[in-house]
Design an enzyme around this catalytic site. Structure first.
Site, PDB file in Angstrom:
ATOM      1  N   HIS A 107       8.692 -35.812 -34.960  1.00 34.96           N
ATOM      2  CA  HIS A 107       7.715 -36.298 -33.977  1.00 34.96           C
ATOM      3  C   HIS A 107       6.436 -36.818 -34.627  1.00 34.96           C
ATOM      4  O   HIS A 107       5.450 -37.051 -33.939  1.00 34.96           O
ATOM      5  CB  HIS A 107       7.403 -35.195 -32.953  1.00 34.96           C
ATOM      6  N   ARG A 143      15.878 -40.440 -33.515  1.00 35.76           N
ATOM      7  CA  ARG A 143      16.160 -39.571 -32.369  1.00 35.76           C
ATOM      8  C   ARG A 143      17.629 -39.686 -31.939  1.00 35.76           C
ATOM      9  O   ARG A 143      18.253 -38.691 -31.570  1.00 35.76           O
ATOM     10  CB  ARG A 143      15.232 -39.940 -31.212  1.00 35.76           C
ATOM     11  N   ASN A 190      18.645 -38.269 -22.358  1.00 33.52           N
ATOM     12  CA  ASN A 190      18.790 -39.615 -22.930  1.00 33.52           C
ATOM     13  C   ASN A 190      18.416 -40.717 -21.943  1.00 33.52           C
ATOM     14  O   ASN A 190      17.956 -41.792 -22.356  1.00 33.52           O
ATOM     15  CB  ASN A 190      20.249 -39.860 -23.357  1.00 33.52           C
ATOM     16  N   HIS A 243      20.220 -36.608 -31.363  1.00 34.11           N
ATOM     17  CA  HIS A 243      20.936 -36.397 -30.101  1.00 34.11           C
ATOM     18  C   HIS A 243      22.446 -36.550 -30.267  1.00 34.11           C
ATOM     19  O   HIS A 243      23.211 -36.002 -29.474  1.00 34.11           O
ATOM     20  CB  HIS A 243      20.411 -37.349 -29.025  1.00 34.11           C
TER      21      HIS A 243
HETATM   22  C1  HEM Z   1      12.784 -29.281 -31.169  1.00 32.91           C
HETATM   23  C2  HEM Z   1      13.263 -29.798 -30.072  1.00 32.91           C
HETATM   24  C3  HEM Z   1      12.940 -31.190 -29.591  1.00 32.91           C
HETATM   25  C4  HEM Z   1      12.542 -31.520 -28.346  1.00 32.91           C
HETATM   26  C5  HEM Z   1      12.353 -30.578 -27.166  1.00 32.91           C
HETATM   27  C6  HEM Z   1      12.316 -32.943 -28.344  1.00 32.91           C
HETATM   28  C7  HEM Z   1      11.913 -33.673 -27.240  1.00 32.91           C
HETATM   29  C8  HEM Z   1      11.573 -34.996 -27.263  1.00 32.91           C
HETATM   30  C9  HEM Z   1      11.090 -35.735 -26.110  1.00 32.91           C
HETATM   31  C10 HEM Z   1      10.909 -35.161 -24.709  1.00 32.91           C
HETATM   32  C11 HEM Z   1      10.840 -37.001 -26.520  1.00 32.91           C
HETATM   33  C12 HEM Z   1      10.340 -38.145 -25.634  1.00 32.91           C
HETATM   34  C13 HEM Z   1      11.504 -38.648 -24.802  1.00 32.91           C
HETATM   35  C14 HEM Z   1      11.110 -39.407 -23.577  1.00 32.91           C
HETATM   36  O1  HEM Z   1      10.178 -40.214 -23.636  1.00 32.91           O
HETATM   37  O2  HEM Z   1      11.747 -39.192 -22.551  1.00 32.91           O
HETATM   38  C15 HEM Z   1      11.169 -37.080 -27.916  1.00 32.91           C
HETATM   39  C16 HEM Z   1      11.050 -38.206 -28.691  1.00 32.91           C
HETATM   40  C17 HEM Z   1      11.402 -38.264 -30.007  1.00 32.91           C
HETATM   41  N1  HEM Z   1      12.038 -37.280 -30.732  1.00 32.91           N
HETATM   42 FE1  HEM Z   1      12.284 -35.361 -30.177  1.00 32.91          FE
HETATM   43  N2  HEM Z   1      12.579 -33.446 -29.583  1.00 32.91           N
HETATM   44  C18 HEM Z   1      12.976 -32.412 -30.384  1.00 32.91           C
HETATM   45  C19 HEM Z   1      13.368 -32.494 -31.704  1.00 32.91           C
HETATM   46  C20 HEM Z   1      13.482 -33.669 -32.401  1.00 32.91           C
HETATM   47  C21 HEM Z   1      14.095 -33.808 -33.696  1.00 32.91           C
HETATM   48  C22 HEM Z   1      14.790 -32.675 -34.438  1.00 32.91           C
HETATM   49  C23 HEM Z   1      13.959 -35.107 -34.066  1.00 32.91           C
HETATM   50  C24 HEM Z   1      14.430 -35.777 -35.330  1.00 32.91           C
HETATM   51  C25 HEM Z   1      14.526 -35.199 -36.493  1.00 32.91           C
HETATM   52  C26 HEM Z   1      13.256 -35.772 -33.007  1.00 32.91           C
HETATM   53  C27 HEM Z   1      12.868 -37.087 -33.028  1.00 32.91           C
HETATM   54  C28 HEM Z   1      12.223 -37.734 -31.993  1.00 32.91           C
HETATM   55  C29 HEM Z   1      11.666 -39.061 -32.120  1.00 32.91           C
HETATM   56  C30 HEM Z   1      11.622 -39.877 -33.392  1.00 32.91           C
HETATM   57  C31 HEM Z   1      11.168 -39.405 -30.861  1.00 32.91           C
HETATM   58  C32 HEM Z   1      10.526 -40.732 -30.442  1.00 32.91           C
HETATM   59  C33 HEM Z   1      11.621 -41.719 -30.083  1.00 32.91           C
HETATM   60  C34 HEM Z   1      11.136 -43.103 -29.683  1.00 32.91           C
HETATM   61  O3  HEM Z   1       9.968 -43.438 -29.831  1.00 32.91           O
HETATM   62  O4  HEM Z   1      11.993 -43.870 -29.223  1.00 32.91           O
HETATM   63  N3  HEM Z   1      13.004 -34.885 -31.997  1.00 32.91           N
HETATM   64  N4  HEM Z   1      11.620 -35.852 -28.340  1.00 32.91           N
END
Ligand code: HEM
Ligand SMILES: *[C@@H]1O[C@H](CO)[C@@H](O)[C@H](O)[C@H]1NC(C)=O
Ligand SMILES: *[C@@H]1O[C@H](CO)[C@@H](O)[C@H](O)[C@H]1NC(C)=O
Length: 323
Positions: free
Chosen positions: A196, A65, A97, A69
């Site tokens: 995700h 992530r 973030n 970002h």
């Molecule tokens: C399409 C638009 C996307 C949105 C709206 C989005 C939104 C989010 C949100 C809201 C979270 C949780 C954050 C929190 O707890 O505050 C999250 C977690 C995460 N996102 Fe996304 N995301 C997107 C695309 C992506 C992409 C493109 C990737 C990587 C290729 C990604 C990888 C991850 C990962 C791996 C997590 C978990 C992180 C952790 O456990 O520390 N996301 N995302």
């Protein structure tokens, strides 16, 4: 005659000089960028990621992530890694973030290990790109050759982070626009959202979905409600897995969830909600190798977003601060 030859040689020499310098300013990233300057780079990063993930599997998700970002905010330039100081406000506390971006100390540790073997050579932006790819591989996903040669930004912008990172409340058209602004297609959006398949999200990011949306599996909503109270501000930081089935394994279960209306975030379920991306989601839900292949290709494209190369930026000594 001799003078003429000399001046011709000078012209040819100058032309070559301009080509070489011009070429390096516009240099594209390449997979062998450090192969002679830091031959042990890839094995060093990989060993460090192996050890970090064996301590805490979720950290692989967090690093993936961080890379996303980083790239979406003025390109893959390590800007997200810059810590705030009393006189500088960077990206780490921008709303998308703040209280959720994590893994900075893992990148700092890898940077120290890399500085020990090749001081002053490898950018933090490249270390993050490699570490993100390793995370995917180690957790069971695809492997690809990471393009390298990015340099590190000398600044970062909280407002750019706020404006450029997609929100979990966004609808499909907004998500598609934010990806296309970065040269990424609808297919890239769906494939990359497959990130995700690993990691966790905080209650505050999915509360409205599990209480107030109708395109959600009822028993799934009930399960998630048990650890995410309806009252705003209550249990905001309680975690739930983005892939309810296998959150530490990089597979295609994320897409299997979506076709059952079990996407955790509003933005996740937007990809399978009667719109143009439904067929891509169903394809990935039944064909894991097409997902793996498209995910790897889209990660390479995302890694190409506006890198600093040539004499732009710097090679930071410490990822958290400019030199
Ligand atoms: C399409 C638009 C996307 C949105 C709206 C989005 C939104 C989010 C949100 C809201 C979270 C949780 C954050 C929190 O707890 O505050 C999250 C977690 C995460 N996102 Fe996304 N995301 C997107 C695309 C992506 C992409 C493109 C990737 C990587 C290729 C990604 C990888 C991850 C990962 C791996 C997590 C978990 C992180 C952790 O456990 O520390 N996301 N995302
Ligand atoms: C980040 O989160 C902390 C703790 O919840 C909060 O005090 C702070 O105001 C937030 N920062 C920004 C810039 O929103
Ligand atoms: C759900 O909708 C109801 C009625 O509009 C509202 O009172 C409640 O605050 C909403 N809950 C969430 C989490 O959005």
């Amino acid at each position: 005659m001799a003078a003429l030859t000399d001046s011709r040689l000078t012209v040819i020499g100058l032309a070559l000089f301009v080509l070489i310098i011009g070429g390096s300013v516009n240099a594209n990233l390449s997979t062998n960028f450090y192969s002679s300057s830091c031959p042990k780079l890839l094995s060093t990063v990989k060993a460090n990621m192996q050890s970090a993930i064996s301590k805490e599997a979720r950290i692989g998700a967090s690093i993936l992530r961080l890379f996303f970002h980083d790239c979406f905010v003025n390109g893959c330039d390590g800007s997200i890694l810059l810590d705030d100081t009393p006189t500088f406000t960077g990206e780490q506390h921008a709303a998308p973030n703040n209280n959720s971006a994590r893994g900075f100390e893992v990148i700092d540790n890898i940077k120290s290990a890399v500085e020990n073997i090749c001081p002053g050579i490898v950018s933090c932006a490249d270390i993050l790109a490699i570490a993100a790819a390793d995370s995917v591989t180690i957790l069971g996903g695809p492997t690809w050759n990471v393009k390298l040669g990015r340099r590190d930004a000398k600044t970062a912008s909280q407002s750019a982070a706020l404006a450029s990172i997609p929100r979990p409340t966004s609808d499909l058209n907004v998500l598609a626009k934010m990806f296309s602004d970065n040269g990424l297609s609808i297919k890239d959006l769906v494939a990359l959202s497959g990130g995700h398949t690993i990691g966790q999200a905080r209650c505050t990011t999915f509360r409205t979905r599990i209480y107030n949306e109708t395109n959600i599996d009822t028993s799934f909503a009930t399960t998630r409600q048990s650890n995410c109270p309806n009252a705003a501000g209550s249990g905001d930081n309680n975690l739930a897995p983005l892939d309810l089935q296998t959150p530490i394994s990089f597979d295609n279960n994320y897409f299997k969830n979506l076709v059952q209306n079990k996407g955790l975030l509003h933005s996740d379920q937007q990809l399978f909600n009667g719109g143009s991306t439904d067929s891509i989601v169903s394809g990935y839900s039944t064909n894991p190798s097409s997902f793996s292949c498209d995910f790897a290709a889209a990660m390479i494209k995302m890694g190409d977003i506006k890198p600093l190369t040539g004499s732009n930026g710097e090679i930071r000594k410490n990822c958290g601060k400019i030199n």
